[in-house]
Design a protein around this motif. Structure first.
Motif, PDB file in Angstrom:
ATOM      1  N   LYS A  80       0.738  -1.296  -0.030  1.00 54.09           N
ATOM      2  CA  LYS A  80       0.054   0.050   0.147  1.00 54.09           C
ATOM      3  C   LYS A  80       0.700   1.191  -0.016  1.00 54.09           C
ATOM      4  O   LYS A  80       0.521   2.251  -0.637  1.00 54.09           O
ATOM      5  N   SER A  81       1.947   1.218   0.734  1.00 56.89           N
ATOM      6  CA  SER A  81       2.955   2.435   0.816  1.00 56.89           C
ATOM      7  C   SER A  81       3.585   2.744  -0.360  1.00 56.89           C
ATOM      8  O   SER A  81       3.906   3.811  -0.576  1.00 56.89           O
ATOM      9  N   ILE A  82       3.626   1.780  -1.399  1.00 51.66           N
ATOM     10  CA  ILE A  82       4.071   1.902  -2.742  1.00 51.66           C
ATOM     11  C   ILE A  82       3.162   2.387  -3.609  1.00 51.66           C
ATOM     12  O   ILE A  82       3.726   3.550  -4.440  1.00 51.66           O
ATOM     13  N   PHE A  83       1.949   1.966  -3.411  1.00 41.65           N
ATOM     14  CA  PHE A  83       0.918   2.389  -4.347  1.00 41.65           C
ATOM     15  C   PHE A  83       0.713   4.044  -4.163  1.00 41.65           C
ATOM     16  O   PHE A  83       0.656   4.266  -2.988  1.00 41.65           O
ATOM     17  N   CYS A  84       0.478   4.689  -4.969  1.00 47.92           N
ATOM     18  CA  CYS A  84      -0.042   6.103  -4.702  1.00 47.92           C
ATOM     19  C   CYS A  84      -1.010   6.606  -5.593  1.00 47.92           C
ATOM     20  O   CYS A  84      -1.541   5.883  -6.632  1.00 47.92           O
ATOM     21  N   THR A  85      -1.602   7.851  -5.588  1.00 46.71           N
ATOM     22  CA  THR A  85      -2.774   8.292  -6.072  1.00 46.71           C
ATOM     23  C   THR A  85      -2.500   9.573  -6.760  1.00 46.71           C
ATOM     24  O   THR A  85      -1.794  10.392  -6.397  1.00 46.71           O
ATOM     25  N   LEU A  86      -3.378   9.817  -7.574  1.00 45.53           N
ATOM     26  CA  LEU A  86      -3.352  11.379  -8.270  1.00 45.53           C
ATOM     27  C   LEU A  86      -4.276  12.367  -7.532  1.00 45.53           C
ATOM     28  O   LEU A  86      -5.252  11.893  -7.111  1.00 45.53           O
ATOM     29  N   LEU A  87      -3.619  13.474  -7.128  1.00 41.41           N
ATOM     30  CA  LEU A  87      -4.605  14.415  -6.256  1.00 41.41           C
ATOM     31  C   LEU A  87      -4.798  15.613  -7.208  1.00 41.41           C
ATOM     32  O   LEU A  87      -4.498  16.749  -6.864  1.00 41.41           O
ATOM     33  N   ILE A  88      -4.967  15.312  -8.484  1.00 42.12           N
ATOM     34  CA  ILE A  88      -5.378  16.444  -9.327  1.00 42.12           C
ATOM     35  C   ILE A  88      -6.829  16.599  -9.401  1.00 42.12           C
ATOM     36  O   ILE A  88      -7.214  17.794  -9.255  1.00 42.12           O
ATOM     37  N   LEU A  89      -7.718  15.835  -9.191  1.00 45.26           N
ATOM     38  CA  LEU A  89      -9.102  16.266  -8.907  1.00 45.26           C
ATOM     39  C   LEU A  89      -9.223  16.858  -7.712  1.00 45.26           C
ATOM     40  O   LEU A  89      -9.999  17.608  -7.366  1.00 45.26           O
ATOM     41  N   SER A 131       0.607  25.600 -19.829  1.00 46.20           N
ATOM     42  CA  SER A 131       0.672  26.875 -19.873  1.00 46.20           C
ATOM     43  C   SER A 131      -0.483  27.502 -18.698  1.00 46.20           C
ATOM     44  O   SER A 131      -1.039  26.421 -18.069  1.00 46.20           O
ATOM     45  N   PRO A 132      -0.704  28.581 -18.383  1.00 45.40           N
ATOM     46  CA  PRO A 132      -1.608  29.151 -17.507  1.00 45.40           C
ATOM     47  C   PRO A 132      -3.025  28.808 -17.745  1.00 45.40           C
ATOM     48  O   PRO A 132      -4.169  28.933 -17.023  1.00 45.40           O
ATOM     49  N   HIS A 133      -3.035  28.295 -19.078  1.00 40.73           N
ATOM     50  CA  HIS A 133      -4.544  27.860 -19.519  1.00 40.73           C
ATOM     51  C   HIS A 133      -4.761  26.329 -19.562  1.00 40.73           C
ATOM     52  O   HIS A 133      -5.913  25.968 -19.741  1.00 40.73           O
ATOM     53  N   ILE A 134      -3.673  25.504 -19.732  1.00 45.96           N
ATOM     54  CA  ILE A 134      -4.075  24.164 -19.897  1.00 45.96           C
ATOM     55  C   ILE A 134      -3.165  23.372 -19.138  1.00 45.96           C
ATOM     56  O   ILE A 134      -1.986  23.829 -18.886  1.00 45.96           O
ATOM     57  N   GLN A 135      -3.724  22.413 -18.227  1.00 44.30           N
ATOM     58  CA  GLN A 135      -3.010  21.500 -17.513  1.00 44.30           C
ATOM     59  C   GLN A 135      -3.487  20.351 -17.462  1.00 44.30           C
ATOM     60  O   GLN A 135      -4.503  19.910 -17.752  1.00 44.30           O
ATOM     61  N   PHE A 136      -2.661  19.229 -17.774  1.00 42.60           N
ATOM     62  CA  PHE A 136      -2.829  17.656 -17.743  1.00 42.60           C
ATOM     63  C   PHE A 136      -2.367  17.073 -16.470  1.00 42.60           C
ATOM     64  O   PHE A 136      -1.367  17.457 -15.571  1.00 42.60           O
ATOM     65  N   GLY A 137      -3.098  15.882 -16.148  1.00 43.58           N
ATOM     66  CA  GLY A 137      -2.902  15.180 -14.856  1.00 43.58           C
ATOM     67  C   GLY A 137      -3.227  13.698 -15.010  1.00 43.58           C
ATOM     68  O   GLY A 137      -3.980  13.466 -15.980  1.00 43.58           O
ATOM     69  N   ALA A 138      -2.364  12.946 -14.422  1.00 43.02           N
ATOM     70  CA  ALA A 138      -2.751  11.359 -14.375  1.00 43.02           C
ATOM     71  C   ALA A 138      -2.479  10.805 -12.952  1.00 43.02           C
ATOM     72  O   ALA A 138      -1.484  11.402 -12.458  1.00 43.02           O
ATOM     73  N   GLY A 139      -2.905   9.739 -12.714  1.00 38.88           N
ATOM     74  CA  GLY A 139      -2.473   9.056 -11.523  1.00 38.88           C
ATOM     75  C   GLY A 139      -3.380   8.090 -10.994  1.00 38.88           C
ATOM     76  O   GLY A 139      -4.388   7.397 -11.672  1.00 38.88           O
ATOM     77  N   ARG A 194      -8.470   3.201  -8.421  1.00 32.93           N
ATOM     78  CA  ARG A 194      -8.923   4.045  -9.358  1.00 32.93           C
ATOM     79  C   ARG A 194      -7.848   4.690 -10.048  1.00 32.93           C
ATOM     80  O   ARG A 194      -6.684   5.134  -9.549  1.00 32.93           O
ATOM     81  N   PHE A 195      -8.038   4.645 -11.272  1.00 33.24           N
ATOM     82  CA  PHE A 195      -7.117   5.374 -12.219  1.00 33.24           C
ATOM     83  C   PHE A 195      -7.726   6.645 -12.709  1.00 33.24           C
ATOM     84  O   PHE A 195      -8.844   6.678 -13.191  1.00 33.24           O
ATOM     85  N   ARG A 196      -6.912   7.599 -12.991  1.00 33.03           N
ATOM     86  CA  ARG A 196      -7.471   8.974 -13.458  1.00 33.03           C
ATOM     87  C   ARG A 196      -6.587   9.809 -14.765  1.00 33.03           C
ATOM     88  O   ARG A 196      -5.279   9.524 -14.383  1.00 33.03           O
ATOM     89  N   LEU A 197      -7.213  10.372 -15.482  1.00 29.75           N
ATOM     90  CA  LEU A 197      -6.730  11.281 -16.300  1.00 29.75           C
ATOM     91  C   LEU A 197      -7.547  12.369 -16.377  1.00 29.75           C
ATOM     92  O   LEU A 197      -8.759  12.652 -16.564  1.00 29.75           O
ATOM     93  N   SER A 198      -6.805  13.780 -16.384  1.00 27.24           N
ATOM     94  CA  SER A 198      -7.501  14.761 -16.267  1.00 27.24           C
ATOM     95  C   SER A 198      -6.930  16.023 -17.415  1.00 27.24           C
ATOM     96  O   SER A 198      -5.807  16.008 -17.396  1.00 27.24           O
ATOM     97  N   LEU A 199      -7.773  16.809 -17.432  1.00 28.74           N
ATOM     98  CA  LEU A 199      -7.563  18.008 -18.244  1.00 28.74           C
ATOM     99  C   LEU A 199      -8.169  19.192 -17.796  1.00 28.74           C
ATOM    100  O   LEU A 199      -9.411  19.205 -17.641  1.00 28.74           O
TER     101      LEU A 199
END
Length: 435
Positions: free
Chosen positions: A8-17, A399-407, A426-431
């Motif tokens: 569990k301590s190896i697995f991690c998550t995206l905190l983009i949302l 850029s200040p107008h576009i950010q991408f995330g995954a986790g 849970r797997f996530r992709l965000s724009l």
């Protein structure tokens, strides 16, 4: 499949949302010279850094008002949509628009905003939700040493399935539990010299909507309705050595609108209660390298119903932030308190520990990993629930107008009540697009 604690301590998550909330110390440190994203699109003071995982572009000045508007779209997969022992998979599309407004008139500050979380599921449309929040705030400055903060907000929410613990599989509701929340507060901050006093008078009203269980029976939620009145006062003193001793006193009066629902009516216990929390401790800042905040004390809770035992428990909260370089930001936190959990209508002793690491891979690319553990002892029954949450995420600021995330995120709860056990990957992709 149950993962070991090491795994569990190896697995991690995206905190983009869902961005990790940093304390005011983290923000203070980042604003000076510490870790964070340096936005070079405008002229800023040297060293000003921004939280890369909470970055949604820069505000635009429209007729003297700073406006920040953005939309984050996330595609998320889950293998346990209802947080049950035997879960069901689904794909979720999440739309998260946010707008904030800020304006300064003379010495006074005014602000407000609105946000929404709209979830659409590929297979389980009965899980679709629309969460909304509106708020307005102000800070009125009487003198340089005396300020009056004001806040009011309203939320219409659907609670995450993981927050609802059930005693058997048939006690799952057909749709997520919904509630409305009204929050308001008024206070004052007085700092004539190194001494300061901050007082806040707060009010929160919670109202739940009734539902139905998956077996067709009525799911009565109205016995969770309550009003919460609070009064908090913090005393502190600034030493020249970057040490700030602090005393915090919090009084809360939780008034339930009804007794608990039993035997076809509201005939159960009255869980209305009053709680007093006193914490003594301090804050320190060592050269903006190690910043800490710790408070230790007690919490006493008295119930109006004589059938429910009063409690007195140890309470503490601590956070340490370490920034070994401008590329790394490390947080450690721990806490313990007694709570009246109105979702499951029970008293709990809740202990939590956690750690998080943010690291700058490139000037506009950041990685985050975290691990949290929470232990909950039920005060009225022989039950202990343990919850693990861990994950990793990547944020790329084009850029200040576009950010991408995954986790990726993993969460597990272990309980002696089988129906409350669950695992979720849970797997996530965000724009994110911003003005």
């Amino acid at each position: 499949m149950t993962l070991s604690l090491y795994t569990k301590s190896i697995f991690c998550t995206l905190l983009i949302l869902i961005s990790t909330v940093h304390t005011s110390y983290a923000q203070e440190s980042a604003a000076i010279e510490g870790f964070g994203f340096r936005d070079n699109s405008v002229n800023k003071p040297l060293g000003l850094r921004l939280d890369p995982f909470d970055y949604r572009g820069l505000p635009k000045n429209i007729r003297g008002m700073d406006v920040n508007a953005s939309l984050r779209t996330t595609i998320e997969t889950t293998d346990n949509i209802r947080s049950q022992e035997n879960g069901e998979s689904d794909i979720i599309t999440i739309f998260n628009p946010i707008i904030t407004l800020q304006k300064k008139i003379g010495r006074h500050f005014f602000g407000g905003g609105a946000q929404a979380e709209i979830k659409r599921h590929f297979d389980n449309d009965d899980e679709d939700v629309e969460n909304t929040n509106f708020y307005a705030n102000a800070e009125l400055e009487a003198t340089k040493s005396l300020k009056f903060p004001l806040f009011i907000g309203f939320s219409n929410l659907s609670l995450p399935r993981e927050n609802i613990r059930v005693s058997d599989p048939s006690a799952v509701t057909e749709t997520p539990v919904e509630l409305q929340s009204l929050d308001a507060s008024v206070g004052f901050s007085y700092k004539p010299n190194r001494f300061s006093i901050d007082t806040t008078l707060g009010f929160r009203q919670i109202r739940f909507d009734n539902n139905r269980f998956i077996n067709g029976a009525a799911a009565i939620q109205e016995d969770r309705d309550h009003d919460l009145y609070s009064l908090q006062t913090d005393f502190s003193y600034d030493f020249t050595t970057s040490l700030k001793p602090r005393l915090s006193i919090l009084y809360e009066d939780q008034d339930y609108a009804r007794n608990t629902f039993t035997a076809g009516g509201f005939n159960g216990d009255d869980r209305s209660n009053q709680a007093l929390t006193i914490l003594a401790g301090g804050r320190w800042n060592y050269k903006n390298l190690i910043i800490g905040d710790i408070g230790i004390g007690s919490i006493t809770r008295q119930y109006e119903d004589s059938d429910i035992d009063d409690t007195t428990d140890l309470s503490f909260q601590a956070e340490v932030i370490w920034e070994p370089s401008q590329k790394a930001h490390v947080e450690f936190n721990a806490g313990r308190t007694a709570v009246e959990d109105n979702l499951i209508i029970a008293g709990l002793d809740r202990t939590n520990v956690g750690a998080a690491l943010d690291y700058e891979l490139k000037r506009n690319m950041f990685i985050r990993g975290f691990f949290d553990f929470m232990n909950e002892d039920f005060t009225e029954t022989n039950r202990t629930d343990k919850t693990y949450n861990t994950g990793i995420g990547l944020q790329y600021i084009l850029s200040p107008h576009i950010q991408f995330g995954a986790g990726y995120e993993y969460k597990e709860r272990s309980s002696p009540i089988d129906a409350s056990n669950f695992e979720d990957n849970r797997f996530r992709l965000s724009l994110t697009g911003a003005l």
